[in-house]
Structure formats: C-alpha cells, structure tokens
Scaffold this motif. Structure first.
Motif, mmCIF file in Angstrom:
data_model
loop_
_atom_site.group_PDB
_atom_site.id
_atom_site.type_symbol
_atom_site.label_atom_id
_atom_site.label_comp_id
_atom_site.label_asym_id
_atom_site.label_seq_id
_atom_site.Cartn_x
_atom_site.Cartn_y
_atom_site.Cartn_z
ATOM 1 N N ASP A 120 -16.541 -30.373 59.414
ATOM 2 C CA ASP A 120 -17.180 -29.161 59.630
ATOM 3 C C ASP A 120 -16.427 -27.998 60.376
ATOM 4 N N TYR A 121 -15.614 -28.567 61.361
ATOM 5 C CA TYR A 121 -14.723 -27.520 62.012
ATOM 6 C C TYR A 121 -13.713 -26.959 61.192
ATOM 7 N N THR A 166 -14.585 -25.555 70.828
ATOM 8 C CA THR A 166 -14.978 -24.987 69.453
ATOM 9 C C THR A 166 -14.350 -23.380 69.483
ATOM 10 N N SER A 194 -21.231 -21.770 52.467
ATOM 11 C CA SER A 194 -20.009 -21.364 52.974
ATOM 12 C C SER A 194 -18.963 -20.662 51.788
ATOM 13 N N THR A 249 -11.864 -20.564 68.099
ATOM 14 C CA THR A 249 -11.051 -20.394 66.981
ATOM 15 C C THR A 249 -9.976 -19.633 67.368
ATOM 16 N N ALA A 279 -12.748 -20.486 57.428
ATOM 17 C CA ALA A 279 -13.572 -19.124 57.278
ATOM 18 C C ALA A 279 -12.977 -18.050 58.240
ATOM 19 N N ALA A 280 -12.687 -18.595 59.540
ATOM 20 C CA ALA A 280 -12.292 -17.545 60.474
ATOM 21 C C ALA A 280 -10.847 -17.120 60.061
ATOM 22 N N ASN A 325 -9.598 -29.390 67.860
ATOM 23 C CA ASN A 325 -10.006 -28.051 67.224
ATOM 24 C C ASN A 325 -8.690 -27.278 67.317
ATOM 25 N N TYR A 334 -22.087 -27.353 52.997
ATOM 26 C CA TYR A 334 -21.215 -26.214 52.894
ATOM 27 C C TYR A 334 -21.639 -25.401 51.718
ATOM 28 N N SER A 374 -15.225 -24.382 59.095
ATOM 29 C CA SER A 374 -15.326 -22.974 59.910
ATOM 30 C C SER A 374 -14.208 -22.400 60.080
ATOM 31 N N SER A 375 -12.933 -23.218 60.843
ATOM 32 C CA SER A 375 -11.744 -22.550 61.093
ATOM 33 C C SER A 375 -11.148 -21.929 59.936
#
Length: 459
Positions: free
Chosen positions: A204-205, A102, A269, A104, A211-212, A146, A266, A208-209
């Motif tokens: 989901d990943y 997980t 998000s 990033t 966003a990062a 990931n 989301y 999140s990625s």
C-alpha cells in the motif's frame, strides 16, 4: 532472472564460518551458521539467512514449520534465467526499521491525468505519449521504513524514470515472525492473505509513494523462480509440479484469490501502470497451449475485476520469431511457450521481453537482434512492447548498444534495466548488488542512466 554474482560468495576465513554475504541459515539449510568477523547471520525469510555487516547475534536457523525469526524484512531475488543454471538467492542489505511514519517526500511528481494506456505502438502516461525509461525494484515492497521507500522513489523520479517494476508477491509455506514481510501463506488446509502491517500494507505504501512521486508501477502476482515463494510455494501447498501449476485447479483458484485481493486494493490508483501475470513464466516440456490458455484465462479474469489498468504477461520472449537466427532463445522449447502467440492474446495490452545473453549462451551483440526482431513482431501485432529486464555483467559497453537499439526500434516503447540500487537512509546501507545493479549516482550510473534518459528526452 540474472543469477547472483559468484564473486560475492567468498571463502570464509575460518572453518565452520560462512563468508561475507553467504547463506548461513534457513529451512533445509545445512551449511555453516556462524559468519566471519564483522558480519551477522540475519534472517530475510524463513528459507534464507545471510551474513551481512553487523554485530547482531546470529539468527535462529530453526527448520521447524514456523520460523521464529523477527529480523530484517527483505531479501533480494536471484535472476535465474539460464536453462542450465539453478536459481540462487542473494540478499538486500536493508533497514530493520519498522517506522510507522506516513510522511512522503516533498518531491512530488506531476499530477496524474488518468490511467496509463497504450497509444498506438507507444504508451501514454499523464497525457504524454513517448518512449519511457524505467527500472526494476523488486525489493521496494519489502522495505519496512516508509522513509526508505520515499527516498528511493524520489531518487528514481529525479533520474527521469517513469515506470518501475515491483514484486506484488511474497509467498510462504510457514508464517514467519512478526518482523518479516510476507503477503500470502499457502496451505492446502487453508491459505491466508496477509493484509496486516507486515503484509499488503507495505505494498500500500509503495503505491501511495509512487503516486506522490509521479511514478507508475508494474505489479506482478507470482514468480516462476523460488525466490519469495513463487510457483514452488503453491506446489508445496497443493501438489503437482512447476509445469502442472498452470492447470492445477486448487493452485489456480488460490492464485486468482490473491489477484483479486491485490487488484481490489489499487484498481482506482493511477500509480499502477499495469498488472503482470508472472515473473518469467516457463513450462518445461509443455505444449505451448498450456501457458497460452493460462495467460488468456488469467488476463481475462483480471480485466473482469479492473477495466482501468493494462495487463501484461511478464514472459521473456522465447520461441520462433521471424528474423531470428534459430539459436536457443528462438527455439520452441526454450520456455515452453511461443511468445508471439501470447502477444496476440486480446486481453494482454502489451508485450514484454527480457535479455540475458550470459544466461542464454549468446554473445552480447546478439542482443540487438533479439530487440529488433521482437520489435517487428510488436508492430505486426499492433501492440507496444517493453524491454522489461536486461543485464550483461553491468557493463555500459555491453548494455548501451541494446538501449540504443531499443530506442530506435519501432514497437519497443520503453526499457527497464535490471536492477536499480540505492543507499537507504534508515541504515546508511546499500541495497543488493547482484552483479547487474546500477546504483544511484555511482559507478556506471551516468552511462547507463543519465545519458540514456538524455537521449530519450532529445527525441
């Protein structure tokens, strides 16, 4: 969508052998199942196996209801926009890794200052209002590593992209093996939304990625074409046809259940740019009111679930338009809808248009008229629009003029070429080349991406 480049489908070197990158199995497939030397028949979904470089044993081509394939997890979609061409499928040559990492990338984007929104005829992202560059990465949500997702998004961010369009659907009519990513199983006797590790947790990943890395995602909910299930998967489960899908009560009820499942994950998000109703919806032979009413109902439903994010339709831009030349794409029956009427639906925040002159039987320079007339309609509607997909034999001399026209056309607030390509670290292999792919830092990257982003920043 752009059809798969036929140059990939080379003749096999021996009878009964499929050529490199040719189809070699899947439900209802009846052709050669052995690949030429150096290639292995690999399953990408229950309906499509492809000969890709490798030495693995050929994948099972069972046509039973439940696929036994546990091979790689992602395929590429064919971009079939032509009214006279049928859809075909190519594959993403991607990792079989099931990494549970997980972590990033350390290359994080700017801190989000809120949800993306419209600001007049432009978009505001993280406090900045301007023209934005983006791309399409339909396959991002189907990667099983990931680290691959992080690598791709880090490269995109480094390139100056801000908006990325990914497939938020992956529908099946038979549950595949444990190694295959799928999001929704459709059946009249009981559908299932896959929230497991090989289901929406992959999406989901991606969120999140993104966003990062400071990226914003357009996530859509169904495909007009058969790739990754699409409307056809609903028709297989609930009956009717592609045209009656928009008014099929059972199909629409399940479609809305799926929308709710994704949106609820989301809705808070800031990595989500917008929800998209469908990829290139069409309704052959339908009155324009069919898609209009469906789009109005669905966008209103999404807004009832989530007031934070924008909503768009995902249509190609067909129908009569002021300033148009009366050619096929400007005709009322081209997509079975009237784009400018859809644009005025109050619960749609912005418009989309796609551009594939090859598929539509138009000369390449015609694309400039297509962009400018749609921009004028966007101004009249008081909404920004995105040139969301475009491609023309992957040639800068063809596509650069479209980019320049979009950049100077009021009402066009961003563009996203079809499609982005990269080299995945988990397998040191490239993602799909469908004839329109622009690979990171390779080939025509500089003229298609680097120079275009520089022109945007110069404004």
């Amino acid at each position: 969508m752009k059809a798969i480049a036929p140059i990939l489908l080379l003749a096999g070197s021996a009878a009964g052998q499929q050529a490199a990158y040719g189809q070699c199995g899947g439900i209802n497939y009846s052709g050669p199942t052995n690949c030429v030397a150096g290639y292995a028949c690999t399953s990408y979904n229950p309906y499509y196996y492809q000969c890709v470089p490798g030495t693995a044993a050929p994948a099972s081509t069972s046509t039973s209801k439940t696929s036994t394939s546990t091979a790689v997890t992602t395929t590429s979609t064919s971009k079939s926009t032509s009214s006279v061409k049928t859809s075909s499928t190519s594959s993403v040559k991607t990792s079989t890794s099931t990494s549970s990492s997980t972590k990033t990338s350390s290359t994080a984007g700017p801190v989000a200052t809120g949800f993306a929104k419209t600001n007049g005829l432009q978009f505001e992202i993280d406090g900045v209002t301007k023209y934005f560059a983006g791309t399409n990465c339909y396959w991002c949500g189907f990667l099983t590593s990931n680290a691959d997702v992080d690598h791709v998004f880090a490269d995109m961010a480094a390139a100056g992209f801000k908006v990325v369009r990914v497939w938020g659907f992956n529908d099946v009519n038979s549950v595949p093996g444990s190694g295959t990513v799928w999001y929704q199983y459709l059946s009249a006797s009981g559908s299932q939304i896959n929230t497991g590790a090989n289901g929406l947790q992959r999406l989901d990943y991606v969120v999140s990625s993104a966003a990062a890395h400071g990226l914003k995602l357009i996530i859509n909910f169904v495909n007009n074409w058969n790739d990754y299930g699409g409307i056809n998967a609903y028709v297989n489960a609930f009956g009717g046809s592609a045209s009656t899908w928009y008014t099929n009560t059972a199909a629409q009820a399940q479609y809305q259940k799926y929308i709710e499942a994704v949106v609820s994950r989301y809705k808070t998000s800031t990595a989500v740019f917008a929800w998209e109703l469908a990829n290139e919806p069409r309704c052959s032979g339908c009155d324009a009111s069919v898609i209009y009413n469906w789009a109005a109902t669905t966008s209103r439903y999404i807004k009832s679930l989530d007031s934070n994010h924008m909503v768009t339709l995902g249509d190609e831009g067909f129908g009569p338009l002021a300033g148009g030349d009366g050619s096929y794409p400007y005709q009322a029956g081209a997509g079975g809808y009237t784009w400018v009427d859809n644009l005025n639906i109050t619960t749609l925040d912005f418009g989309t248009l796609h551009l594939y002159p090859d598929s539509w039987g138009q000369p390449y320079n015609w694309g400039n008229l297509w962009v400018s007339t749609h921009g004028a309609a966007c101004v009249a509607a008081g909404k920004p629009c995105i040139l969301e997909e475009y491609g023309g034999t992957n040639n800068c001399t063809i596509e650069n003029p479209w980019q320049a026209t979009a950049l100077k056309t009021k009402g066009i607030a961003g563009d996203m070429f079809w499609q982005y390509g990269d080299t995945l670290p988990s397998c040191n292999c490239q993602t799909s080349q469908d004839g329109n792919t622009v690979f990171y830092n390779q080939g025509n990257w500089d003229c298609m991406v680097t120079q275009h982003v520089a022109a945007i920043n110069a404004l």
